[in-house]
Design a protein around this motif. Structure first.
Motif, PDB file in Angstrom:
ATOM      1  N   ASP A   1       0.688  -1.235  -0.054  1.00 45.24           N
ATOM      2  CA  ASP A   1       0.014   0.115  -0.175  1.00 45.24           C
ATOM      3  C   ASP A   1       0.971   1.225  -0.110  1.00 45.24           C
ATOM      4  N   LEU A   2       2.117   1.198   0.327  1.00 40.95           N
ATOM      5  CA  LEU A   2       3.203   2.157  -0.103  1.00 40.95           C
ATOM      6  C   LEU A   2       3.323   2.606  -1.479  1.00 40.95           C
ATOM      7  N   LEU A   3       2.947   1.756  -2.211  1.00 37.62           N
ATOM      8  CA  LEU A   3       3.099   1.890  -3.734  1.00 37.62           C
ATOM      9  C   LEU A   3       3.088   3.199  -4.343  1.00 37.62           C
ATOM     10  N   PRO A   4       1.886   3.980  -3.806  1.00 35.44           N
ATOM     11  CA  PRO A   4       1.739   5.034  -4.537  1.00 35.44           C
ATOM     12  C   PRO A   4       2.854   6.366  -3.739  1.00 35.44           C
ATOM     13  N   ALA A   5       3.524   5.812  -2.681  1.00 34.27           N
ATOM     14  CA  ALA A   5       4.280   6.947  -2.213  1.00 34.27           C
ATOM     15  C   ALA A   5       5.774   6.863  -2.651  1.00 34.27           C
ATOM     16  N   VAL A   6       6.047   5.915  -3.642  1.00 31.64           N
ATOM     17  CA  VAL A   6       7.248   5.750  -4.006  1.00 31.64           C
ATOM     18  C   VAL A   6       7.987   6.919  -4.665  1.00 31.64           C
ATOM     19  N   PRO A   7       7.048   7.799  -5.405  1.00 29.20           N
ATOM     20  CA  PRO A   7       7.830   9.053  -5.849  1.00 29.20           C
ATOM     21  C   PRO A   7       8.333   9.880  -4.609  1.00 29.20           C
ATOM     22  N   LYS A   8       7.337   9.907  -3.665  1.00 28.76           N
ATOM     23  CA  LYS A   8       7.990  10.593  -2.530  1.00 28.76           C
ATOM     24  C   LYS A   8       8.966  10.098  -1.846  1.00 28.76           C
ATOM     25  N   ILE A   9       9.059   8.775  -1.691  1.00 32.59           N
ATOM     26  CA  ILE A   9      10.311   8.104  -1.156  1.00 32.59           C
ATOM     27  C   ILE A   9      11.470   8.239  -1.843  1.00 32.59           C
ATOM     28  N   LEU A  10      11.639   8.302  -3.109  1.00 32.08           N
ATOM     29  CA  LEU A  10      12.528   8.498  -4.110  1.00 32.08           C
ATOM     30  C   LEU A  10      13.098   9.664  -3.868  1.00 32.08           C
ATOM     31  N   MET A  11      12.240  10.781  -3.809  1.00 31.68           N
ATOM     32  CA  MET A  11      12.400  12.170  -3.783  1.00 31.68           C
ATOM     33  C   MET A  11      13.199  12.610  -2.379  1.00 31.68           C
ATOM     34  N   ALA A  12      12.767  12.026  -1.337  1.00 29.65           N
ATOM     35  CA  ALA A  12      13.420  12.164  -0.024  1.00 29.65           C
ATOM     36  C   ALA A  12      14.780  11.474   0.047  1.00 29.65           C
ATOM     37  N   LEU A  13      14.896  10.510  -0.586  1.00 33.78           N
ATOM     38  CA  LEU A  13      16.373   9.847  -0.719  1.00 33.78           C
ATOM     39  C   LEU A  13      17.404  10.598  -1.488  1.00 33.78           C
ATOM     40  N   TYR A  14      16.728  11.219  -2.576  1.00 36.91           N
ATOM     41  CA  TYR A  14      17.345  11.995  -3.550  1.00 36.91           C
ATOM     42  C   TYR A  14      17.925  13.335  -2.959  1.00 36.91           C
ATOM     43  N   GLN A  15      17.019  13.987  -2.109  1.00 36.18           N
ATOM     44  CA  GLN A  15      17.079  15.063  -1.332  1.00 36.18           C
ATOM     45  C   GLN A  15      18.089  15.062  -0.396  1.00 36.18           C
ATOM     46  N   LEU A  16      18.502  13.826  -0.064  1.00 31.47           N
ATOM     47  CA  LEU A  16      19.209  13.486   1.128  1.00 31.47           C
ATOM     48  C   LEU A  16      20.764  13.309   0.207  1.00 31.47           C
ATOM     49  N   ASP A  17      20.749  13.221  -0.820  1.00 27.77           N
ATOM     50  CA  ASP A  17      21.977  12.945  -1.913  1.00 27.77           C
ATOM     51  C   ASP A  17      22.479  11.572  -1.582  1.00 27.77           C
ATOM     52  N   LEU A  18      21.512  10.684  -1.356  1.00 27.76           N
ATOM     53  CA  LEU A  18      21.667   9.165  -1.199  1.00 27.76           C
ATOM     54  C   LEU A  18      21.436   8.291  -2.605  1.00 27.76           C
ATOM     55  N   LEU A  19      20.853   9.254  -3.456  1.00 26.53           N
ATOM     56  CA  LEU A  19      20.698   8.744  -5.006  1.00 26.53           C
ATOM     57  C   LEU A  19      21.301   9.669  -5.849  1.00 26.53           C
ATOM     58  N   GLU A  20      21.553   9.188  -6.851  1.00 28.00           N
ATOM     59  CA  GLU A  20      22.158  10.209  -7.963  1.00 28.00           C
ATOM     60  C   GLU A  20      21.233   9.876  -9.134  1.00 28.00           C
ATOM     61  N   GLU A  21      20.924  10.985  -9.801  1.00 29.27           N
ATOM     62  CA  GLU A  21      19.985  11.130 -10.838  1.00 29.27           C
ATOM     63  C   GLU A  21      20.097   9.899 -11.924  1.00 29.27           C
ATOM     64  N   GLU A  22      21.507   9.646 -12.390  1.00 31.36           N
ATOM     65  CA  GLU A  22      21.557   8.657 -13.398  1.00 31.36           C
ATOM     66  C   GLU A  22      21.388   7.141 -12.838  1.00 31.36           C
ATOM     67  N   VAL A  23      21.620   7.097 -11.521  1.00 34.16           N
ATOM     68  CA  VAL A  23      21.396   5.788 -11.027  1.00 34.16           C
ATOM     69  C   VAL A  23      19.882   5.521 -10.793  1.00 34.16           C
ATOM     70  N   VAL A  24      19.183   6.372 -10.503  1.00 33.66           N
ATOM     71  CA  VAL A  24      17.624   6.103 -10.179  1.00 33.66           C
ATOM     72  C   VAL A  24      17.070   6.083 -11.690  1.00 33.66           C
ATOM     73  N   THR A  25      17.549   6.963 -12.522  1.00 34.15           N
ATOM     74  CA  THR A  25      17.015   6.795 -13.763  1.00 34.15           C
ATOM     75  C   THR A  25      17.374   5.301 -14.712  1.00 34.15           C
ATOM     76  N   GLN A  26      18.396   4.944 -14.545  1.00 34.50           N
ATOM     77  CA  GLN A  26      18.631   3.709 -14.814  1.00 34.50           C
ATOM     78  C   GLN A  26      18.151   2.501 -14.234  1.00 34.50           C
ATOM     79  N   TRP A  27      17.875   2.782 -12.935  1.00 36.37           N
ATOM     80  CA  TRP A  27      17.229   1.685 -12.142  1.00 36.37           C
ATOM     81  C   TRP A  27      15.646   1.918 -12.640  1.00 36.37           C
TER      82      TRP A  27
END
Ligand SMILES: [Zn+2]
Length: 413
Positions: free
Chosen positions: A347-373
């Motif tokens: 049921d968290l599926l709809p929250a995925v964009p927010k989760i990724l955003m939160a990780l991205y904003q903490l610099d835990l994820l790089e754009e290229e890596v998320v996009t590739q993933w």
């Protein structure tokens, strides 16, 4: 209460079998013609099986030729007549075999979906463990009930607040008069419909609606904790850890298993002093000699994140900042997210964009890596279907990344 917990497959005589459920209990009420058997813990049993409690109750009714009734709000599940607990437990085994276990691999992590083909409808067990979809015996009377009361997404949180909130369970009809099943919820959906739905739900989330609600806060009841441990263990062995370079580390005694267990056990007892806790976690990983391994990131994500992940990301962020180094580590973190939203908390599926955003904003994820993933389905951390679902759910974020990128290009010109 240790004796009150049994293996979901009672034919498996293995105390380390990871799929457990409360032992079904009964209570006889009334007398004479009005005598009835109440199953006080049916909701808990059903929760362990990821089925609406009405299904096994109705199954008992079908098998015993007895009337059943349920009051979902008060979690009262009743079979008319006096029935012996052992008899009902045997029947429950039958229900589990027919409507829960994957026919192919006998794993209980399945979801019931309804497949419509022309005028005929089939009920399918969709297995999270092996990916097989196996049909149930449509001659069983319970199938009529299931078709009339299709499974809806099970809501998290034990007790619901507010009024008229349908309990985790069946959508409508049956003996509960008010709830109505949304047709969109009943089973099979095309990818397009799924995408549409995810997008609509993601939009909703931007308004901080669903997530702001109380029942999303981490459920720390022993049952919920147990559930998370199960998910953790299930995740760690049900799917390969990606055993590419570090051998077989899937079992609970491996350093990764030890780290995961330790974190699970200590996570909720650190009394607000998160920093000390995070340092202790890192130290534990160091002691185990795995603090630099990408698999540790996966284990930590699985052990730390719950359905309250959006609040937990900032809280646990510093630990991930310290452990996530390479692209491989980022992918392991994404793998942890994948299992969290794909397997433990769909049921968290709809929250995925927010989760990724939160990780991205903490610099835990790089754009290229998320996009590739996000653009490559992988079976490394979950089954293929789950992987696909999670990636679809991430689309709004990927799109945002892309647009943000375009914007910055414009600025430079
Ligand atoms: Zn299976």
């Amino acid at each position: 209460m240790a004796s009150g917990i049994v293996n979901i497959r009672r034919d498996v005589d293995d105390k380390f079998y990871r799929y457990r459920m409360p032992l079904l209990t009964t209570k006889i009420e009334g007398k004479g013609n009005g005598i009835k058997t109440v199953i006080p813990n049916m909701a808990d049993v059903a929760r362990a099986l990821s089925r609406p409690p009405a299904y096994p109750t109705k199954f008992f009714g079908c098998e015993l030729g007895a009337q059943t009734s349920f009051d979902e709000k008060n979690e009262r599940y009743i079979v008319n007549g006096a029935h012996d607990a052992n008899r009902l437990r045997e029947l429950l085994d039958g229900f589990i075999d027919k409507f829960v276990l994957c026919k192919s691999c006998k794993n209980p992590e399945t979801e019931l979906i309804i497949l419509k083909q022309g005028r005929s409808e089939d009920i399918i067990r969709d297995c999270k463990a092996c990916g097989e979809r196996t049909g149930v015996d449509m001659r069983h009377k319970l199938t009529t009930f299931i078709l009339k009361n299709p499974p809806v997404k099970v809501k998290k949180g034990k007790k619901k607040t507010g009024t008229g909130d349908a309990a985790a369970g069946v959508g409508g009809g049956g003996d509960s008069p008010d709830a109505e099943a949304s047709p969109a919820e009943n089973g099979e959906e095309s990818d397009d419909e799924l995408t549409k739905k995810i997008k609509a739900e993601a939009k909703d989330l931007n308004n901080e609606t669903t997530l702001a609600k109380e029942d999303w806060s981490a459920d720390t009841s022993p049952e919920a904790v147990k559930q998370r441990i199960k998910a953790l263990e299930g995740g760690m062995s049900g799917v390969s850890l990606g055993g590419d370079d570090e051998g077989s580390d899937d079992d609970a005694n491996s350093p990764y298993g030890q780290l995961g267990k330790w974190v699970e056990e200590n996570r909720d007892s650190h009394e607000g002093d998160t920093k000390t806790f995070l340092v202790a976690v890192y130290k534990k990983a160091e002691d185990l000699g795995i603090e630099k391994k990408h698999k540790s990131v996966l284990v930590l994500a699985q052990a730390l994140f719950t359905d309250d992940v959006l609040n937990e990301i900032p809280k646990y962020g510093p630990l991930f900042a310290k452990t996530v180094s390479s692209e491989k580590h980022q992918k392991a973190l994404l793998g942890g997210v994948e299992r969290l939203v794909g397997l433990s908390h769909p049921d968290l599926l709809p929250a995925v964009p927010k989760i990724l955003m939160a990780l991205y904003q903490l610099d835990l994820l790089e754009e290229e890596v998320v996009t590739q993933w996000g653009t490559h389905v992988s079976k490394k951390y979950t089954d293929k279907e789950t992987s696909k679902k999670v990636r679809k759910a991430s689309e709004p974020f990927l799109k945002w990344l892309e647009e943000a990128d375009d914007d910055s290009d414009d600025d430079e010109e």
